[in-house]
Design a protein around this motif. Structure first.
Motif, short mmCIF file in Angstrom:
data_model
loop_
_atom_site.label_atom_id
_atom_site.label_comp_id
_atom_site.label_asym_id
_atom_site.label_seq_id
_atom_site.Cartn_x
_atom_site.Cartn_y
_atom_site.Cartn_z
N THR A 1 0.90 -1.25 -0.07
CA THR A 1 -0.06 -0.04 0.03
C THR A 1 0.92 1.26 0.15
OG1 THR A 1 -1.82 -1.17 1.31
CG2 THR A 1 -1.84 1.32 1.28
N LEU A 2 0.54 2.17 -0.95
CA LEU A 2 1.15 3.38 -0.98
C LEU A 2 0.47 4.30 -0.14
CD1 LEU A 2 1.87 3.93 -4.77
CD2 LEU A 2 3.46 3.45 -3.07
N TRP B 1 -8.20 3.53 -1.93
CA TRP B 1 -9.04 2.33 -1.59
C TRP B 1 -8.73 2.86 0.00
CZ3 TRP B 1 -8.60 -3.85 -1.86
CH2 TRP B 1 -9.66 -4.13 -1.18
N ASP B 2 -9.88 3.57 0.68
CA ASP B 2 -9.28 3.80 2.12
C ASP B 2 -10.07 3.11 3.07
OD1 ASP B 2 -7.91 6.05 1.47
OD2 ASP B 2 -9.52 7.50 1.34
N ASN C 1 -5.37 5.21 4.57
CA ASN C 1 -5.69 4.76 5.75
C ASN C 1 -4.60 3.89 6.21
OD1 ASN C 1 -6.86 3.20 7.81
ND2 ASN C 1 -8.73 3.00 6.91
N ARG C 2 -4.07 3.98 7.40
CA ARG C 2 -2.77 3.39 8.04
C ARG C 2 -3.37 1.92 8.41
NH1 ARG C 2 2.33 4.10 8.59
NH2 ARG C 2 2.25 6.38 8.03
N ALA C 3 -4.52 1.66 8.52
CA ALA C 3 -5.07 0.21 8.67
C ALA C 3 -4.72 -0.63 7.81
CB ALA C 3 -6.81 0.32 8.95
N ASP D 1 5.19 4.30 2.98
CA ASP D 1 4.76 5.65 3.24
C ASP D 1 5.39 6.66 1.89
OD1 ASP D 1 3.51 6.19 5.83
OD2 ASP D 1 5.40 4.88 6.33
N VAL D 2 4.41 7.42 1.22
CA VAL D 2 4.52 8.26 0.47
C VAL D 2 4.83 9.64 0.81
CG1 VAL D 2 4.08 9.22 -1.78
CG2 VAL D 2 3.44 7.06 -1.23
N PRO D 3 6.28 9.97 0.90
CA PRO D 3 6.20 11.52 1.56
C PRO D 3 6.05 12.50 0.56
CG PRO D 3 8.54 10.43 0.90
CD PRO D 3 7.35 9.51 0.61
N GLY D 4 6.38 13.83 0.81
CA GLY D 4 6.20 14.99 -0.32
C GLY D 4 7.77 14.76 -0.93
N PHE D 5 7.65 15.46 -2.13
CA PHE D 5 8.79 15.46 -3.04
C PHE D 5 10.10 15.72 -2.35
CE2 PHE D 5 6.41 16.87 -7.01
CZ PHE D 5 6.47 15.61 -7.58
#
Length: 1008
Positions: free
Chosen positions: A211-212, A295-296, A318-320, A329-333
């Protein structure tokens, strides 16, 4: 004239250059598929190759970065297109200077391939790039080898097979399902994409799901789309599933069944099961990628997520999802990525200016995209732009957007909206209309598909001016406000303008809704309501229309349809609710019903026809979902209002009584349910006649209730009459008729007429599958009854285990593990396993079923008690006889209290209790109970019923233990003769009695 080459030694090409022993393939991450293919082809011809992704930092001089590449031995092969020279990014002059100087002086170390037909920098000629653009695989390979002076190996002429690891990049996967177009301006993220690929590739089979995770606007969807494009050669199937809405998600995922040509019907659960099974097996394709975008809600993860040899990619906030998949985890640029993107889109700005803009927007991709688009299109100086952003002069809203975005992002959008309002006002009309739909997939095509819908004056151009419509959409797509989507043809669904859709990100939707809200908003929402009503197919019972309802459903509330007083809109709303029940979208249906009730209660008479229908449909869904008590309370509230009304509503009261009786049946209040149901059936016949649908439903429900009360002969006679009426009124293949036919077969089985029941049920299952589809709820229930018929008939024992297991798996796929239909299958499979010696598995399953029913209906419910009694049989078979006796004594008391001493369930539990007493040395007590149970069974079921005969064999066993052998022998002989005559000499019951095995009865859990 081509030079002839020998098979040995080094070959030569350009200027006599020797074939390299090593090639460093240098590529931008965007062209990894090409680099991978080149690497494979070089190694196939005996040349060692190394891949080097290259995006040199702007701070490092270009000469130094190129010089670092020369540290590797052999030839440096640059994979070029116009994008390559924007890496960094760097001014064109810097590249030309380095090519004409540094590279020219070392030309023998460099080579290049060209992947574009666009014009490259003039100085690129020094690299002598060979064009691979637009040519087939064989020609591309020949050109590559010739450029590097590599002698082809003879065996290398063999083309790649479908199972090879690397596909030629110009050859798309066999199935490519609505993946968003590749973003030509995609920036950076190479390390993240590489990590994502490694996680998926290194995962165990069946667990390759990632999951991204990140906030809205962080770029999750863009990363997923880029991954699908960049690594497409690794897959034979790439399928994109928009998952903002669960109904759209289920339908989209299920569409893969038709594309894979899987045998399935139109019911969503059926198609999903077929797709998941095909993906699990890897047949017809083992290399697959399924992307669930947006998909949340993780509730349906266990039912929807595929497993198997392929890969699953989810984008979510959704971290679930950590409970179901790997998480990335997708951070900012990175700041370098932010500034590189800004400088490419707006070449006039400097690096420090790009840094300032990136800092203003916190390196969040979505607002950076808008800033870059504005700066690039307008040519405005950064200082002026940032001044406008910071002082908020053009902002119409000052509050934060949410999801952690800075206020500046809203102001940036305000600038864009105002510019569009001046330059392309029709684009603002489209945006404002979109803001009256829900975010995600918007079926915007219905605007043109239903021109008869009354649009406000400012929107009427949309149905008459197609060029203006296309221009407005193109503008919005170019500014990354919308993306175009199109639904391909689906089996059984007509195609047309309503298939045209756009996608609006939820953050964009939120901002646009704020910035375009004005005098036209109410009119636009009214227009959307009218369009949704026009698009209503009008028949939610027809599964061919379910994809359309899935698209309409998310937009009911945003458009104000739930609060509408327009009868046609209200009908569309109720049809969407009916769709939720018919398609088994119970969670969505419950939420929708609650919201409808909240709105309608504010202005509608609580006993109006619409509110009564709302209650009816809501109770259908609640009962189907297992929330029986809530349905009952809702029905009671409506009944109280009907009783208080000034004028008696006979039809409303009748519907209410039918529904309340169903509630009571599920709640275990069988006597009261039967009383109300019989009165309702009689009233329906008086009020409507025998052949009206409500009368048929009431009659069928009465038959169910008689069966639950153990009055099997009366139920059978009633159901036979109901079947004749239903066939006459509706036809033999109507779904209601099929349910009544199913009931007749069940009555026959419970009466002990196993062969006749089996013959009828085999036909029932065939007709259910043909009419409703093999995975419809009613079909699965019919199949469960068929499995029980086969078990009781006795001739299918070897095949039954696999049948019970398969049925349980499909029940779980469609309804989940805790649904009462699934719990029934768990109980029945556990009974079979116990009977065939798999006690450990049987114990686990029966404990699961018991806990499930206790949670669902409470421990005192007759069904929960019956399943509890089944657990005692497992303990007894395991040697825990004292514990088994204690459970059975308690269960017998509980069932007797709730059902009375003559109910067949009580008689069956008493039969098991006699065995437990006997096994624990209480033979006298066992014989006493056996004699009483036999007397009652003969009275209730007759002397030839299998349960009665089991009680007779049990009494003979107990009497033999008391040394009353003469009576025992007579009872045993009579039972054997009757069993042989009724069931046959080779039936398991007959054989067991002849071998003097103690008979038992196992409970078939059924809530009715």
């Amino acid at each position: 004239m081509a030079e002839q080459r020998s098979g040995g030694g080094a070959a030569a090409d350009h200027g006599g250059r020797a074939a390299p022993e090593h090639v460093l393939v240098v590529f931008p991450g965007y062209h990894r598929p090409w680099a991978t293919w080149i690497n494979q082809r070089l190694e196939a011809h005996g040349v060692r190759a190394t891949l080097q992704r290259w995006d040199p930092p702007r701070e490092t001089p270009l000469v130094d970065s190129l010089g670092d590449l020369l540290l590797a031995r052999g030839t440096v092969l640059l994979v070029l297109d116009d994008w390559f020279f924007q890496l960094g990014p760097r001014p064109t002059g810097e590249w030309n200077e380095v090519l004409r100087g540094f590279v020219l002086e070392r030309a023998e170390r460099f080579a290049a391939v060209n992947l574009t037909n666009r014009t490259l920098l003039p100085a690129t000629a020094v690299l002598e790039p060979v064009s691979l653009w637009g040519v087939g695989e064989e020609e591309a390979e020949a050109r590559l080898l010739n450029r590097l002076g590599i002698e082809p190996r003879r065996q290398a002429g063999r083309r790649l097979t479908p199972g090879s690891l690397v596909r030629y990049p110009e050859t798309p996967p066999e199935i490519w399902g609505e993946v968003p177009r590749r973003n030509p301006r995609f920036t950076g993220r190479d390390d993240l994409l590489t990590e994502l690929q490694e996680r998926l590739m290194d995962a165990e089979r069946g667990k390759a799901a990632c999951t991204l995770l990140g906030m809205s606007g962080i770029g999750k969807t863009q990363i997923a789309a880029e991954y699908a494009h960049r690594f497409s050669p690794d897959y034979d199937v790439v399928w994109w599933v928009s998952s903002d809405d669960r109904n759209v998600q289920r339908d989209r995922f299920g569409e893969l069944a038709a594309v894979l040509r899987l045998p399935s019907g139109n019911e969503p659960g059926e198609r999903i099961r077929a797709v998941r099974e095909a993906l699990r097996r890897g047949d017809p394709h083992a290399r697959w990628l399924v992307v669930f975008d947006g998909w949340d809600d993780t509730d349906g993860a266990g039912v929807m997520l595929p497993q198997g040899p392929g890969h699953v990619l989810v984008t979510s906030r959704n971290r679930a999802w950590a409970e179901h998949t790997d998480i990335l985890d997708v951070p900012g640029f990175d700041r370098a990525e932010s500034t590189a993107y800004l400088m490419r889109r707006a070449p006039h700005i400097t690096a420090p200016e790009a840094d300032e803009v990136a800092a203003e927007f916190g390196d969040v991709p979505l607002p950076l995209v808008q800033a870059a688009a504005w700066l690039g299109e307008s040519g405005m100086e950064v200082a002026d732009y940032l001044r406008m952003v910071r002082d908020g002069r053009l902002s119409t809203v000052d509050e934060r957007v949410g999801d952690g975005f800075p206020n500046a992002s809203l102001t940036s959008w305000s600038i864009l909206i105002n510019r569009l309002r001046r330059a392309q006002p029709q684009a603002i009309d489209v945006l404002s209309l979109c803001a009256s739909f829900a975010p995600g997939r918007i079926p915007l095509g219905i605007v043109r598909a239903y021109p008869q819908a009354e649009l406000p004056e400012d929107l009427r151009w949309m149905t008459t001016d197609l060029p203006a419509w296309n221009r407005a959409l193109d503008t919005l797509v170019n500014y990354s406000v919308l993306s175009r989507e199109s639904r391909g043809p689906v089996a059984g669904v007509e195609t047309g303008p309503h298939q045209e859709s756009v996608h609006m990100h939820r953050l964009v939707h939120d901002i646009v809704a704020r910035l375009t809200d004005g005098e036209h908003r109410a009119a636009h929402r009214k227009a959307v309501r009218a369009l949704l009503a026009e698009a209503d197919p009008g028949n939610p019972m027809d599964s061919r229309h379910w994809p359309r309802y899935a698209e309409l459903l998310p937009h009911l509330e945003p458009s104000g349809a739930l609060a509408s007083r327009n009868p046609r809109v209200q009908t569309a709303v109720l049809n969407c609710l009916r769709y939720c029940f018919r398609s088994a979208e119970f969670r969505a249906g419950i939420r929708l019903a609650e919201r409808i009730r909240e709105h309608w209660s504010a202005f509608m008479d609580p006993v109006s026809a619409e509110m009564q229908e709302l209650t009816t449909q809501e109770c259908y869904i609640l009962r189907a979902f297992g929330r029986f008590r809530e349905a009952y309370e809702l029905d009671l509230a409506l009944r109280a209002r009907l009783d208080e009304a000034a004028a008696r509503d006979e039809l409303g009261s009748l519907r209410s009584a039918v529904s309340i009786a169903s509630d009571l049946r599920f709640l275990g209040q069988y006597q009261e349910s039967e009383r109300i149901q019989r009165e309702a059936f009689d009233e329906a016949r008086r009020l409507l006649g025998d052949n009206e649908f409500l009368t048929l439903v009431a009659g069928h429900n009465l038959g169910v209730m008689l069966r639950m009360l153990g009055r099997y002969k009366e139920a059978y006679e009633h159901d036979v009459a109901s079947l004749a009426r239903s066939e006459n009124a509706l036809g033999a293949r109507h779904s209601h008729t099929l349910s009544v036919s199913n009931a007749v077969a069940q009555d026959l089985r419970l009466l002990g007429n196993y062969r006749e029941a089996l013959a009828r049920q085999e036909n029932n299952v065939r007709f259910h599958a043909q009419v409703l589809g093999p995975q419809h709820l009613n079909t699965l229930y019919a199949r469960a009854q068929l499995a029980l018929c086969r078990r009781r008939e006795g001739g299918f024992q070897q095949d039954l285990g696999a049948a019970f297991e398969s049925l349980l798996d499909q029940m779980q796929q469609v309804h989940g593990r805790e649904h009462y239909i699934t719990l029934s299958s768990i109980n029945n499979y556990a009974n079979y396993l116990r009977e065939h010696g798999d006690l450990a598995h049987a114990r686990d399953l029966i404990q699961e079923a018991e806990a499930g029913y206790r949670a669902l209906v409470g421990p005192a419910h007759p069904v929960a008690t019956g399943v509890f009694a089944n657990s005692a049989l497992v303990l007894q078979a395991s040697g825990q006889r004292a514990d088994a006796l204690a459970i059975l004594e308690g269960a017998l008391a509980g069932l007797t209290s709730s059902l009375g001493p003559d109910h067949p369930w009580v008689l069956g539990c008493a039969l098991n209790t006699t065995a437990a007493r006997n096994f624990n040395g209480r033979v006298g007590d066992a014989a006493e109970l056996s004699r009483e149970t036999l007397r009652r069974a003969r009275h209730v079921l007759g002397g030839e019923h299998p349960l009665t005969l089991s009680c007779q064999v049990a009494l003979a066993t107990d009497l033999r233990g008391l040394r009353e052998n003469e009576e025992a022998g007579k009872l045993e002989e009579d039972a054997l003769l009757t069993l042989t005559r009724t069931l046959g000499a080779q039936h398991p019951h007959t054989l067991s009695a002849r071998q003097r095995n103690r008979p038992y009865w196992d409970f078939e859990a059924n809530l009715g």
